[in-house]
Design a protein around this motif. Structure first.
Motif, mmCIF file in Angstrom:
data_model
loop_
_atom_site.group_PDB
_atom_site.id
_atom_site.type_symbol
_atom_site.label_atom_id
_atom_site.label_comp_id
_atom_site.label_asym_id
_atom_site.label_seq_id
_atom_site.Cartn_x
_atom_site.Cartn_y
_atom_site.Cartn_z
ATOM 1 N N THR A 166 -8.196 5.145 -0.507
ATOM 2 C CA THR A 166 -8.838 5.953 0.519
ATOM 3 C C THR A 166 -9.803 5.093 1.330
ATOM 4 O O THR A 166 -10.070 3.934 0.985
ATOM 5 C CB THR A 166 -9.617 7.116 -0.121
ATOM 6 N N LEU A 220 -8.418 11.237 -5.563
ATOM 7 C CA LEU A 220 -9.407 12.104 -4.930
ATOM 8 C C LEU A 220 -10.530 12.509 -5.875
ATOM 9 O O LEU A 220 -11.481 13.176 -5.457
ATOM 10 C CB LEU A 220 -8.723 13.350 -4.377
ATOM 11 N N LEU A 239 -2.570 11.748 -3.094
ATOM 12 C CA LEU A 239 -2.703 10.989 -1.853
ATOM 13 C C LEU A 239 -1.391 10.953 -1.070
ATOM 14 O O LEU A 239 -1.392 10.710 0.128
ATOM 15 C CB LEU A 239 -3.176 9.563 -2.139
ATOM 16 N N VAL A 255 -8.259 9.118 4.560
ATOM 17 C CA VAL A 255 -9.113 10.205 4.090
ATOM 18 C C VAL A 255 -10.282 9.587 3.329
ATOM 19 O O VAL A 255 -10.187 8.459 2.831
ATOM 20 C CB VAL A 255 -8.363 11.192 3.159
ATOM 21 N N SER A 299 -12.435 10.242 0.033
ATOM 22 C CA SER A 299 -12.411 11.018 -1.206
ATOM 23 C C SER A 299 -13.741 11.735 -1.422
ATOM 24 O O SER A 299 -13.770 12.910 -1.775
ATOM 25 C CB SER A 299 -12.118 10.086 -2.394
#
Length: 222
Positions: free
Chosen positions: A11, A18, A27, A174, A176
Motif C-alpha cells: 500500500t 489492510l 488488496l 490505497v 491502509s
C-alpha cells in the motif's frame, strides 16, 4: 544457483495487508484484469513459488496459474514445525507441493502432511528451516527460478541470507492506515539486522491503475 524473485503488493503506507491478520488477498480488489493476468503470467514463468506458513494460515492461497496461459509452478512452503492447517487448499487439491520442516517438527505433524495428496515433506535445518539447504535441494531437482510471494518474515529471511536476485512490487493506490499491519520485511525473533543493500530500478510501468516497479542489485563499478 537459483534466481529468486520476491513479488509483493504494498500500500502507499508500505503495508502488505489492510490490517494485522488480514489477508493480502484483500488488496487484489483494488486492481483489474490486466494486472491480474500479468501477475499470473509471472507465476507461470517460474519453476517454483514459495510462501511462508503464516501466509498459508492467513490467506489460504492456491498459488496456481489461473488468469494466464502456462503451467503451475511447484509450490514450496517452509514451515519449521510443520504447523499448517490441514484443510488448506494447497494441501488438498492434488497439485505438487513441497513442505520443508526442521528437525524439531513433531513426527505426527509430518505424517499428517505426508498423508495429503501429492504433498512431499523434507527436513532441512535443526530448529528452523535452513533456506540455503532448501534451495540446494530444489536446485538439485531442476528448479532454476523461484518466486517468493511472502509473507514479511519469509522475505526478511531471504534478504538476510542474500538470496534475492530481483524485487517486484505492485504499488496498490490505497492507504491502509493500520499502524500494526505487516510491512514489507519483518524479522523473526533473534534474526540478524539487515545490512544496507543498494538496488537499481530496471523497469517501471502501470497496469490497471497500479504501478509496478522492478529492481535488481546495484552492481559495483569495475
Amino acid at each position: 544457483m537459483l534466481e529468486i524473485t520476491t513479488l509483493s503488493e504494498l500500500t502507499i503506507d508500505g503495508k502488505l495487508s489492510l490490517g494485522p491478520g488480514a489477508s493480502s488477498k484483500d488488496l487484489f480488489a483494488f486492481y483489474g484484469d490486466d494486472l491480474r493476468a500479468w501477475f499470473h503470467a509471472q507465476r507461470a514463468r517460474h519453476d517454483a513459488i514459495m510462501v511462508g506458513a503464516g501466509t498459508v494460515r492467513s490467506d489460504d492461497p492456491e498459488l496456481t496459474v489461473r488468469y494466464a496461459e502456462g503451467r503451475d509452478p511447484l509450490r514450496v512452503v517452509p514451515a519449521s514445525m510443520g504447523c499448517l492447517p490441514l484443510d488448506s487448499r494447497l494441501l488438498n487439491d492434488g497439485r505438487p507441493t513441497l513442505v520443508a520442516v526442521s528437525n524439531q517438527a513433531p513426527e505426527e505433524a509430518v505424517e499428517a502432511l505426508r498423508a495429503k495428496p501429492n504433498v512431499e515433506v523434507v527436513r532441512c535445518g535443526e530448529d528452523r528451516v535452513d533456506l540455503a539447504a532448501l534451495m540446494a535441494l530444489l536446485h538439485a531437482r531442476g528448479v532454476r527460478t523461484l518466486m517468493a510471494e511472502g509473507g514479511s518474515r519469509l522475505l526478511h529471511s531471504l534478504f538476510e541470507a542474500q538470496m534475492v536476485s530481483q524485487i517486484v512490487i505492485k504499488h496498490i493506490p490505497v492507504i491502509s492506515g493500520a499502524a500494526d499491519a505487516p510491512t514489507f520485511l519483518r524479522a523473526e525473533a533473534g534474526a540478524s539486522p539487515l545490512s544496507l543493500s543498494r538496488w537499481r530500478l530496471t523497469d517501471w510501468f502501470v497496469k490497471s491503475g497500479v504501478g509496478v516497479s522492478i529492481y535488481r542489485p546495484l552492481q559495483a563499478a569495475a
